[in-house]
Design a protein around this motif. Structure first.
Motif, PDB file in Angstrom:
ATOM      1  N   ILE A   1       0.840  -1.195   0.000  1.00  3.52           N
ATOM      2  CA  ILE A   1       0.000   0.000   0.000  1.00  3.52           C
ATOM      3  C   ILE A   1       0.878   1.250   0.000  1.00  3.52           C
ATOM      4  CG2 ILE A   1      -1.704   1.333   1.285  1.00  3.52           C
ATOM      5  CD1 ILE A   1      -2.859  -1.315   2.265  1.00  3.52           C
ATOM      6  N   ASN A   2       1.970   1.227   0.783  1.00  2.00           N
ATOM      7  CA  ASN A   2       2.888   2.372   0.802  1.00  2.00           C
ATOM      8  C   ASN A   2       3.380   2.707  -0.590  1.00  2.00           C
ATOM      9  OD1 ASN A   2       2.744   2.503   3.562  1.00  2.00           O
ATOM     10  ND2 ASN A   2       4.813   1.789   3.921  1.00  2.00           N
ATOM     11  N   ALA A   3       3.888   1.704  -1.270  1.00  2.00           N
ATOM     12  CA  ALA A   3       4.463   1.929  -2.600  1.00  2.00           C
ATOM     13  C   ALA A   3       3.407   2.469  -3.561  1.00  2.00           C
ATOM     14  CB  ALA A   3       5.068   0.632  -3.135  1.00  2.00           C
ATOM     15  N   GLU A   4       2.225   1.900  -3.510  1.00  2.00           N
ATOM     16  CA  GLU A   4       1.152   2.351  -4.407  1.00  2.00           C
ATOM     17  C   GLU A   4       0.689   3.760  -4.042  1.00  2.00           C
ATOM     18  OE1 GLU A   4      -0.827   1.942  -7.804  1.00  2.00           O
ATOM     19  OE2 GLU A   4       0.426   0.355  -6.999  1.00  2.00           O
ATOM     20  N   ALA A   5       0.592   4.051  -2.742  1.00  2.00           N
ATOM     21  CA  ALA A   5       0.188   5.386  -2.293  1.00  2.00           C
ATOM     22  C   ALA A   5       1.215   6.434  -2.720  1.00  2.00           C
ATOM     23  CB  ALA A   5       0.004   5.401  -0.775  1.00  2.00           C
ATOM     24  N   MET A   6       2.491   6.088  -2.619  1.00  2.00           N
ATOM     25  CA  MET A   6       3.536   7.018  -3.041  1.00  2.00           C
ATOM     26  C   MET A   6       3.514   7.207  -4.550  1.00  2.00           C
ATOM     27  SD  MET A   6       4.947   8.400  -0.499  1.00  2.00           S
ATOM     28  CE  MET A   6       6.255   9.230  -1.404  1.00  2.00           C
ATOM     29  N   LYS A   7       3.245   6.159  -5.297  1.00  2.00           N
ATOM     30  CA  LYS A   7       3.116   6.281  -6.754  1.00  2.00           C
ATOM     31  C   LYS A   7       1.980   7.239  -7.090  1.00  2.00           C
ATOM     32  CE  LYS A   7       1.830   3.685 -10.878  1.00  2.00           C
ATOM     33  NZ  LYS A   7       0.719   4.588 -11.155  1.00  2.00           N
ATOM     34  N   ASN A   8       0.864   7.092  -6.395  1.00  2.00           N
ATOM     35  CA  ASN A   8      -0.287   7.972  -6.622  1.00  2.00           C
ATOM     36  C   ASN A   8       0.061   9.423  -6.295  1.00  2.00           C
ATOM     37  OD1 ASN A   8      -1.720   5.695  -7.329  1.00  2.00           O
ATOM     38  ND2 ASN A   8      -2.889   5.593  -5.436  1.00  2.00           N
ATOM     39  N   LEU A   9       0.812   9.628  -5.220  1.00  2.00           N
ATOM     40  CA  LEU A   9       1.214  10.984  -4.846  1.00  2.00           C
ATOM     41  C   LEU A   9       2.157  11.567  -5.894  1.00  2.00           C
ATOM     42  CD1 LEU A   9       1.065  13.273  -2.762  1.00  2.00           C
ATOM     43  CD2 LEU A   9       3.033  12.205  -1.608  1.00  2.00           C
TER      44      LEU A   9
ATOM     45  N   ILE B   1       1.648  17.346   1.198  1.00  2.00           N
ATOM     46  CA  ILE B   1       2.053  17.388  -0.205  1.00  2.00           C
ATOM     47  C   ILE B   1       0.839  17.222  -1.110  1.00  2.00           C
ATOM     48  CG2 ILE B   1       3.385  16.233  -2.016  1.00  2.00           C
ATOM     49  CD1 ILE B   1       5.482  15.582   0.173  1.00  2.00           C
ATOM     50  N   ALA B   2      -0.023  16.269  -0.785  1.00  2.00           N
ATOM     51  CA  ALA B   2      -1.235  16.058  -1.594  1.00  2.00           C
ATOM     52  C   ALA B   2      -2.071  17.333  -1.640  1.00  2.00           C
ATOM     53  CB  ALA B   2      -2.048  14.890  -1.036  1.00  2.00           C
ATOM     54  N   GLN B   3      -2.277  17.949  -0.503  1.00  2.00           N
ATOM     55  CA  GLN B   3      -3.090  19.162  -0.459  1.00  2.00           C
ATOM     56  C   GLN B   3      -2.413  20.317  -1.180  1.00  2.00           C
ATOM     57  OE1 GLN B   3      -3.604  19.144   3.792  1.00  2.00           O
ATOM     58  NE2 GLN B   3      -5.545  18.022   3.653  1.00  2.00           N
ATOM     59  N   ALA B   4      -1.081  20.364  -1.168  1.00  2.00           N
ATOM     60  CA  ALA B   4      -0.352  21.427  -1.859  1.00  2.00           C
ATOM     61  C   ALA B   4      -0.550  21.360  -3.372  1.00  2.00           C
ATOM     62  CB  ALA B   4       1.136  21.368  -1.522  1.00  2.00           C
ATOM     63  N   VAL B   5      -0.835  20.152  -3.885  1.00  2.00           N
ATOM     64  CA  VAL B   5      -1.066  20.004  -5.331  1.00  2.00           C
ATOM     65  C   VAL B   5      -2.558  19.819  -5.631  1.00  2.00           C
ATOM     66  CG1 VAL B   5       1.256  19.150  -5.796  1.00  2.00           C
ATOM     67  CG2 VAL B   5      -0.581  17.500  -5.345  1.00  2.00           C
ATOM     68  N   GLU B   6      -3.377  20.148  -4.627  1.00  2.00           N
ATOM     69  CA  GLU B   6      -4.843  20.087  -4.744  1.00  2.00           C
ATOM     70  C   GLU B   6      -5.353  18.694  -5.093  1.00  2.00           C
ATOM     71  OE1 GLU B   6      -6.157  23.287  -7.266  1.00  2.00           O
ATOM     72  OE2 GLU B   6      -5.246  24.789  -5.976  1.00  2.00           O
ATOM     73  N   ALA B   7      -4.694  17.690  -4.529  1.00  2.00           N
ATOM     74  CA  ALA B   7      -5.158  16.304  -4.658  1.00  2.00           C
ATOM     75  C   ALA B   7      -5.804  15.902  -3.335  1.00  2.00           C
ATOM     76  CB  ALA B   7      -3.994  15.376  -4.971  1.00  2.00           C
ATOM     77  N   ASP B   8      -6.759  15.012  -3.399  1.00  2.03           N
ATOM     78  CA  ASP B   8      -7.425  14.516  -2.200  1.00  2.03           C
ATOM     79  C   ASP B   8      -6.610  13.353  -1.638  1.00  2.03           C
ATOM     80  OD1 ASP B   8      -9.038  13.372  -0.264  1.00  2.03           O
ATOM     81  OD2 ASP B   8     -10.829  13.301  -1.526  1.00  2.03           O
ATOM     82  N   PRO B   9      -5.935  13.559  -0.499  1.00  3.20           N
ATOM     83  CA  PRO B   9      -5.090  12.488   0.035  1.00  3.20           C
ATOM     84  C   PRO B   9      -5.878  11.229   0.369  1.00  3.20           C
ATOM     85  CG  PRO B   9      -5.295  14.286   1.616  1.00  3.20           C
ATOM     86  CD  PRO B   9      -5.928  14.742   0.344  1.00  3.20           C
ATOM     87  N   PHE B  10      -7.121  11.389   0.810  1.00  2.00           N
ATOM     88  CA  PHE B  10      -7.953  10.225   1.122  1.00  2.00           C
ATOM     89  C   PHE B  10      -8.229   9.417  -0.140  1.00  2.00           C
ATOM     90  CE2 PHE B  10      -9.025  13.098   4.658  1.00  2.00           C
ATOM     91  CZ  PHE B  10      -8.734  12.252   5.726  1.00  2.00           C
ATOM     92  N   GLU B  11      -8.470  10.104  -1.244  1.00  2.00           N
ATOM     93  CA  GLU B  11      -8.736   9.420  -2.510  1.00  2.00           C
ATOM     94  C   GLU B  11      -7.484   8.706  -3.011  1.00  2.00           C
ATOM     95  OE1 GLU B  11     -10.898   7.816  -5.447  1.00  2.00           O
ATOM     96  OE2 GLU B  11     -11.707   8.967  -3.784  1.00  2.00           O
ATOM     97  N   LEU B  12      -6.331   9.337  -2.869  1.00  2.00           N
ATOM     98  CA  LEU B  12      -5.074   8.699  -3.273  1.00  2.00           C
ATOM     99  C   LEU B  12      -4.847   7.413  -2.474  1.00  2.00           C
ATOM    100  CD1 LEU B  12      -2.691  11.798  -3.519  1.00  2.00           C
ATOM    101  CD2 LEU B  12      -3.877  10.631  -5.391  1.00  2.00           C
TER     102      LEU B  12
END
Length: 87
Positions: free
Chosen positions: A6-14, A56-67
């Motif tokens: 999950i870590n690796a996939e979450a970081m890829k998404n970020l 970081i997610a919020q700084a690029v206007e991405a939803d961290p929960f969705e990632l």
């Protein structure tokens, strides 16, 4: 953060979210409160403290929960594929 897959996939998404945002590392770093050179180093890792991940997610206007949700779904699919292949 969470289990390794999950870590690796979450970081890829970020990383994907950062690249899609087209925001300069300097701008992200300023919003997150780190040095500009730190952002690419963080994005190369397979794990980050959850607070930094969210910043970081919020700084690029991405939803961290969705990632994270997408990462969980992807790793679940990978696990199901392995189980199906082993039977």
């Amino acid at each position: 953060m969470m289990s390794n897959g999950i870590n690796a996939e979450a970081m890829k998404n970020l990383r994907d979210a950062v690249m899609l945002s087209r925001r300069p590392y300097a701008q992200i770093a300023n919003e997150v409160g780190v040095n500009r050179k730190t952002i690419p180093k963080m994005l190369l890792r397979d794990d980050l403290p959850i607070g930094m991940y969210f910043k970081i997610a919020q700084a690029v206007e991405a939803d961290p929960f969705e990632l994270l949700k997408q990462a969980k779904a992807q790793t679940s699919l990978d696990d199901e594929t392995l189980i199906a292949l082993s039977t």
